[in-house]
Enzyme design. Structure first.
Site, PDB file in Angstrom:
ATOM      1  CB  SER A 143      -0.880  -0.091   0.986  1.00  0.00           C
ATOM      2  OG  SER A 143      -1.969   1.074   1.086  1.00  0.00           O
ATOM      3  CG  HIS A 188      -4.177  -0.833  -0.612  1.00  0.00           C
ATOM      4  ND1 HIS A 188      -3.919  -0.728   0.605  1.00  0.00           N
ATOM      5  CD2 HIS A 188      -4.615  -2.337  -0.906  1.00  0.00           C
ATOM      6  CE1 HIS A 188      -4.163  -2.062   1.183  1.00  0.00           C
ATOM      7  NE2 HIS A 188      -4.619  -2.698   0.205  1.00  0.00           N
TER       8      HIS A 188
END
Length: 363
Positions: A182, A209
């Site tokens: 992420s 992400h």
């Protein structure tokens, strides 16, 4: 508690006012200055010494990308990019993450977003997280990538004894690599993927992400640096060894078994852990594939996404798990959560993750 001191940079007076007002609604944040372009921003950074900077990507005189390079060279600190979803905007945003930006937020409706309130809570959360970032791993001068680099093997295991890697040759002769990351992930991927050889005998599935519109540019950028092929995953394609598939922003990436092949499924089922794509969703999908060994990697990022999926993987098949170490993770959230399960086999600095992946594949 000291407030997070923020400099807001945008060429639109309306956007500067809106962003500043949103941030100052939180009692832990103080906007100490505004700037209207990159040149103005550099002067304000030197004068005001903010903790965090929000930086528009597209500006006159000196754009956000040019300003970011100078900031990271002269005044390194967490920088959050605000980007449009134009082709040029997404490409420059991906470059900014690899040049040292902490993270980015996509403006909901272009350069002048009247509906900026939609990302208000996300903006506040990222600013408050950014001030705690492992800054030395955002600012790395003269990072060099060698696409055809040979994988070397470290004799030092930073987590478990070497004998845990494989004391008995696995009966499974097929392997799949799955990576979850992420915040800080694009730069981490830039340290890992170019070190994987073109002849790697495994496909690589990646959840990074990101919102819609950005993963295509990320895949294209990484593909230019790597010996393996890197692409945005597409519905229905058969996975191939030597190819890395990045989940499209805004969609989950799953894998299904079809005859003797693995087929990618892209869907917009419910959000998990606040994310779509979700690492847990990908890991849980792979847990259903029984005749493959898996190498699961969890790298830098906020939150706990990937932890539950790792538990499922470990309980259903032969899995070797690697976590990025606190030493190099920009945000030690997802890796810390994974380590807390006691299911991680190796903890590695980011530059040694590719070596560990190859070691598991070849043993």
């Amino acid at each position: 508690m000291n407030k997070v001191r923020v400099l807001v940079v945008d060429d639109s007076a309306f956007m500067r006012k809106l962003i500043s007002d949103f941030l100052q609604e939180d009692e832990q944040i103080e906007v100490i200055g505004i700037a209207r372009n990159g040149k103005d921003a550099l002067a304000k950074v030197e004068l005001l010494n903010p903790d965090v900077i929000t930086l528009d990507v597209e500006m006159p005189l000196m754009n956000g990308l040019e300003a970011l390079k100078t900031i990271m060279e002269r005044f390194p600190r967490p920088v959050i990019m605000l980007s449009s979803t134009t082709k040029e905007g997404t490409e420059n945003t991906i470059k900014s993450l690899q040049y040292g930006a902490f993270d980015f937020i996509s403006k909901p409706s272009g350069a002048i977003s009247l509906d900026l309130y939609k990302i208000k809570e996300q903006l506040i959360s990222i600013v408050k997280t950014a001030v705690k970032a492992n800054l030395k791993n955002i600012h790395v001068k003269n990072t060099k990538i060698y696409p055809q680099q040979k994988v070397r093997y470290s004799k030092i295991d930073t987590y478990r004894e070497e004998s845990t890697i494989s004391s008995v040759k696995s009966k499974l002769n097929k392997t799949i690599v799955c990576i979850g990351t992420s915040t800080g992930g694009p730069r981490a991927l830039q340290h890992v993927l170019p070190k994987l050889p073109a002849e790697i005998e495994a496909p690589i599935l990646i959840v990074q992400h990101m919102p819609p519109g950005f993963t295509h540019s990320l895949a294209n950028r990484l593909n230019t640096l790597c010996a393996i092929t890197v692409k945005e995953a597409e519905e229905g394609e058969i996975v191939q060894n030597g190819t890395a598939y990045i989940a499209p922003g805004g969609s989950h990436l799953k894998v299904l078994k079809s005859s003797n092949s693995l087929v990618i499924k892209i869907d917009k089922s419910e959000i998990r852990n606040g994310h779509r794509p979700s690492v847990d969703v990908m890991f849980e999908s792979l847990s259903m594939i029984q005749d493959y060994r898996k190498v699961a990697v969890i790298m830098t990022g906020m939150g706990t996404d990937g932890t539950e999926g790792l538990k499922r993987l470990k309980s259903t098949g032969e899995v070797s798990a690697i976590s990025e170490s606190e030493q190099t993770a920009v945000v030690y959230g997802m890796p810390k959560s994974a380590v807390g399960t006691n299911l991680v086999d190796k903890v590695e600095v980011v530059d040694e993750i590719a070596t560990s992946i190859m070691k598991y594949i070849r043993n």
